[in-house]
Design a protein around this motif. Structure first.
Motif, PDB file in Angstrom:
ATOM      1  N   ALA A  47       0.833  -1.210   0.000  1.00 25.51           N
ATOM      2  CA  ALA A  47       0.000   0.000   0.000  1.00 25.51           C
ATOM      3  C   ALA A  47       0.864   1.255   0.000  1.00 25.51           C
ATOM      4  N   ALA A  48       1.931   1.258   0.791  1.00 25.93           N
ATOM      5  CA  ALA A  48       2.831   2.409   0.808  1.00 25.93           C
ATOM      6  C   ALA A  48       3.473   2.612  -0.563  1.00 25.93           C
ATOM      7  N   ALA A  49       3.842   1.511  -1.215  1.00 22.39           N
ATOM      8  CA  ALA A  49       4.516   1.600  -2.508  1.00 22.39           C
ATOM      9  C   ALA A  49       3.621   2.211  -3.585  1.00 22.39           C
ATOM     10  N   VAL A  50       2.352   1.806  -3.641  1.00 24.12           N
ATOM     11  CA  VAL A  50       1.483   2.369  -4.683  1.00 24.12           C
ATOM     12  C   VAL A  50       1.241   3.854  -4.458  1.00 24.12           C
ATOM     13  N   HIS A  51       1.215   4.280  -3.206  1.00 22.95           N
ATOM     14  CA  HIS A  51       1.060   5.719  -2.937  1.00 22.95           C
ATOM     15  C   HIS A  51       2.351   6.463  -3.245  1.00 22.95           C
ATOM     16  N   LEU A  52       3.458   5.895  -2.853  1.00 21.21           N
ATOM     17  CA  LEU A  52       4.760   6.509  -3.092  1.00 21.21           C
ATOM     18  C   LEU A  52       5.030   6.690  -4.589  1.00 21.21           C
ATOM     19  N   PHE A  53       4.617   5.743  -5.406  1.00 15.01           N
ATOM     20  CA  PHE A  53       4.867   5.803  -6.843  1.00 15.01           C
ATOM     21  C   PHE A  53       3.670   6.329  -7.639  1.00 15.01           C
ATOM     22  N   GLY A  54       2.633   6.811  -6.942  1.00 18.93           N
ATOM     23  CA  GLY A  54       1.510   7.470  -7.596  1.00 18.93           C
ATOM     24  C   GLY A  54       0.612   6.581  -8.419  1.00 18.93           C
ATOM     25  N   VAL A  55       0.516   5.307  -8.061  1.00 18.23           N
ATOM     26  CA  VAL A  55      -0.326   4.392  -8.832  1.00 18.23           C
ATOM     27  C   VAL A  55      -1.434   3.761  -7.984  1.00 18.23           C
ATOM     28  N   ALA A  56      -1.802   4.427  -6.899  1.00 17.25           N
ATOM     29  CA  ALA A  56      -2.811   3.859  -5.998  1.00 17.25           C
ATOM     30  C   ALA A  56      -4.152   3.637  -6.693  1.00 17.25           C
ATOM     31  N   ASP A  57      -4.462   4.437  -7.695  1.00 18.64           N
ATOM     32  CA  ASP A  57      -5.743   4.310  -8.391  1.00 18.64           C
ATOM     33  C   ASP A  57      -5.600   3.740  -9.798  1.00 18.64           C
ATOM     34  N   VAL A  58      -4.420   3.181 -10.103  1.00 11.67           N
ATOM     35  CA  VAL A  58      -4.157   2.682 -11.445  1.00 11.67           C
ATOM     36  C   VAL A  58      -3.739   1.220 -11.366  1.00 11.67           C
ATOM     37  N   PRO A  59      -4.648   0.280 -11.700  1.00  9.92           N
ATOM     38  CA  PRO A  59      -4.221  -1.128 -11.686  1.00  9.92           C
ATOM     39  C   PRO A  59      -3.172  -1.378 -12.773  1.00  9.92           C
ATOM     40  N   ALA A  60      -2.249  -2.250 -12.471  1.00 11.52           N
ATOM     41  CA  ALA A  60      -1.212  -2.589 -13.450  1.00 11.52           C
ATOM     42  C   ALA A  60      -1.807  -3.412 -14.575  1.00 11.52           C
ATOM     43  N   GLU A  61      -1.218  -3.283 -15.731  1.00 11.02           N
ATOM     44  CA  GLU A  61      -1.548  -4.134 -16.855  1.00 11.02           C
ATOM     45  C   GLU A  61      -0.571  -5.298 -16.778  1.00 11.02           C
ATOM     46  N   LEU A  62      -1.042  -6.464 -16.476  1.00 10.46           N
ATOM     47  CA  LEU A  62      -0.145  -7.580 -16.204  1.00 10.46           C
ATOM     48  C   LEU A  62       0.637  -8.054 -17.429  1.00 10.46           C
ATOM     49  N   THR A  63       0.167  -7.734 -18.614  1.00 10.09           N
ATOM     50  CA  THR A  63       0.897  -8.147 -19.812  1.00 10.09           C
ATOM     51  C   THR A  63       1.992  -7.154 -20.186  1.00 10.09           C
ATOM     52  N   ARG A  64       1.906  -5.931 -19.674  1.00 10.63           N
ATOM     53  CA  ARG A  64       2.912  -4.910 -19.975  1.00 10.63           C
ATOM     54  C   ARG A  64       2.957  -3.948 -18.791  1.00 10.63           C
ATOM     55  N   ILE A  65       4.022  -4.034 -18.011  1.00 12.09           N
ATOM     56  CA  ILE A  65       4.105  -3.234 -16.790  1.00 12.09           C
ATOM     57  C   ILE A  65       4.784  -1.891 -17.076  1.00 12.09           C
ATOM     58  N   ASP A  66       4.255  -0.818 -16.500  1.00 11.01           N
ATOM     59  CA  ASP A  66       4.839   0.508 -16.685  1.00 11.01           C
ATOM     60  C   ASP A  66       5.892   0.755 -15.601  1.00 11.01           C
ATOM     61  N   LEU A  67       6.683   1.787 -15.793  1.00  7.70           N
ATOM     62  CA  LEU A  67       7.784   2.074 -14.863  1.00  7.70           C
ATOM     63  C   LEU A  67       7.294   2.393 -13.448  1.00  7.70           C
TER      64      LEU A  67
END
Length: 149
Positions: A47-67
């Protein structure tokens, strides 16, 4: 419980935790304290990581991961690994829990709390089964002599 409450009481890393609890209950990594603390640390780090990297509201695309998600995953895994060693709470399936959270697959705060609640229920079920004589008692976690985290 998932069926009766229509809430996500079941998540992927609960499977390996249950498997280890029943197959190798005496293994130090499967001690109830390590299981509970390990998954708790994993949820908090993810949870801390998704907030720290600004992706708390953006699910990852498992076939292509963003930075940003790659950063969140890397941070979450490193923090989970480091903290669980520091707290003497190593439990390998917690690594999967932190990935699930860092990738945004479980995001809602209520659902994050349910992850730990589900782990607690599993630990209590295992304890009850051991009390009924249906399993080995896990030993207390210990560190080898001279071990420094």
């Amino acid at each position: 419980m998932a069926f009766w409450t229509a809430l996500p009481w079941v998540f992927p890393s609960l499977g390996p935790t249950a498997f280890l609890a029943f197959v190798a209950p005496a293994a130090p990594a499967n001690h109830p304290r390590r299981v509970l603390v390990g998954h708790g640390v994993a949820v908090l780090c993810g949870a801390a990581a998704v907030h720290l990297f600004g992706v708390a509201d953006v699910p990852a695309e498992l076939t292509r991961i963003d930075l940003a998600h790659l950063g969140a995953v890397t941070f979450a895994l490193a923090a989970t690994g480091g903290l669980t060693v520091l707290l003497d709470a190593e439990h390998a399936p917690a690594g999967a829990t932190t990935l699930i959270v860092a990738l945004g697959l479980i995001r809602d705060p209520r659902d994050l709390a349910l992850v730990e609640a589900a782990v607690l229920v599993l630990v209590l079920v295992c304890a009850a089964l051991r009390r009924l004589g249906l399993g080995q008692q896990p030993p207390a976690p210990t560190r080898p002599p001279g071990h420094v985290p």
